[in-house]
Design a protein around this motif. Structure first.
Motif, short mmCIF file in Angstrom:
data_model
loop_
_atom_site.label_atom_id
_atom_site.label_comp_id
_atom_site.label_asym_id
_atom_site.label_seq_id
_atom_site.Cartn_x
_atom_site.Cartn_y
_atom_site.Cartn_z
N THR A 61 0.85 -1.20 0.00
CA THR A 61 0.00 0.00 0.00
C THR A 61 0.89 1.26 0.00
O THR A 61 2.09 1.19 0.31
CB THR A 61 -0.89 0.04 1.26
OG1 THR A 61 -0.02 0.12 2.40
CG2 THR A 61 -1.79 -1.19 1.35
N ALA A 62 0.28 2.39 -0.33
CA ALA A 62 1.00 3.67 -0.29
C ALA A 62 1.47 3.95 1.14
O ALA A 62 2.56 4.50 1.36
CB ALA A 62 0.11 4.79 -0.80
N GLU A 63 0.65 3.53 2.13
CA GLU A 63 1.03 3.73 3.54
C GLU A 63 2.26 2.90 3.87
O GLU A 63 3.17 3.35 4.57
CB GLU A 63 -0.12 3.33 4.49
CG GLU A 63 -1.33 4.23 4.47
CD GLU A 63 -2.19 4.02 3.22
OE1 GLU A 63 -2.17 2.91 2.63
OE2 GLU A 63 -2.86 4.99 2.81
N ALA A 64 2.28 1.68 3.36
CA ALA A 64 3.44 0.81 3.61
C ALA A 64 4.68 1.42 2.98
O ALA A 64 5.78 1.38 3.56
CB ALA A 64 3.18 -0.59 3.06
N LYS A 65 4.52 1.99 1.79
CA LYS A 65 5.67 2.63 1.13
C LYS A 65 6.19 3.78 2.00
O LYS A 65 7.40 3.94 2.18
CB LYS A 65 5.28 3.15 -0.25
CG LYS A 65 6.44 3.78 -0.98
CD LYS A 65 6.01 4.72 -2.09
CE LYS A 65 7.07 5.76 -2.31
NZ LYS A 65 6.68 6.85 -3.17
N ASN A 66 5.26 4.58 2.54
CA ASN A 66 5.67 5.69 3.41
C ASN A 66 6.41 5.20 4.65
O ASN A 66 7.37 5.82 5.10
CB ASN A 66 4.46 6.54 3.82
CG ASN A 66 3.94 7.34 2.65
OD1 ASN A 66 4.67 7.58 1.69
ND2 ASN A 66 2.68 7.75 2.71
N GLU A 67 5.95 4.06 5.17
CA GLU A 67 6.61 3.49 6.35
C GLU A 67 8.03 3.07 5.99
O GLU A 67 8.99 3.30 6.74
CB GLU A 67 5.78 2.30 6.88
CG GLU A 67 6.20 1.81 8.27
CD GLU A 67 7.37 0.85 8.24
OE1 GLU A 67 8.22 0.90 9.15
OE2 GLU A 67 7.46 0.04 7.29
#
Ligand SMILES: NC(=O)c1ccc[n+]([C@@H]2O[C@H](COP(=O)([O-])OP(=O)(O)OC[C@H]3O[C@@H](n4cnc5c(N)ncnc54)[C@H](O)[C@@H]3O)[C@@H](O)[C@H]2O)c1
Length: 112
Positions: A61-67
């Protein structure tokens, strides 16, 4: 032996960027060091493009990428780059003197 949490990768080229990307995905906090910001920018681009592709394919997910991005940093200053390192991985050009010098900075394991 101390648990490895923070890894410093010396060299932001093809190997360094790949190693850094995989290490971050494996859960480590990674600092990539190169001799000039232009090389770091290139390395950052290689890594983020790879993760962007994975987001597009629905693998992360985009959130996982940000993490993942949150556990990746870049440095030119050699002292800054290794100050928190539990392990240093060198991925500098195939020049023996350069590899020997970078190996003196810590627990060395190399790409070549
Ligand atoms: N590319 C491959 O497929 C591959 C495969 C196996 C092994 N290797 C080995 O990995 C190593 C790196 O190869 P590469 O393809 O990533 O090279 P590359 O030329 O793409 O990247 C090397 C990077 O190291 C940087 N550098 C130079 N001196 C430095 C220093 N003192 N500290 C930090 N960074 C420094 C350069 O600016 C450059 O960005 C070589 O030893 C190579 O033989 C590469």
């Amino acid at each position: 032996m101390k648990e490895v949490k923070n890894i410093t990768v010396l060299g932001a080229g093809a190997m360094g960027a790949t190693i850094a990307s995989i290490a971050v995905e494996a859960g480590y906090t990674v600092t990539v060091r190169d001799i000039d910001t232009k090389f770091l920018d290139k390395g950052r681009q290689l890594i983020t493009e790879g993760w962007d592709k994975r987001v597009k394919r629905g693998e992360i997910t985009a959130e996982a990428k940000n993490e993942l991005m949150g556990r990746l940093s870049f440095a030119v200053d050699i002292k800054d780059s290794v100050k928190n390192a539990d392990m240093v991985i060198e991925a500098v050009p195939e020049i023996m003197d350069l590899k020997k010098k970078s190996g003196k900075r810590g627990l060395r394991t190399g790409a070549g």
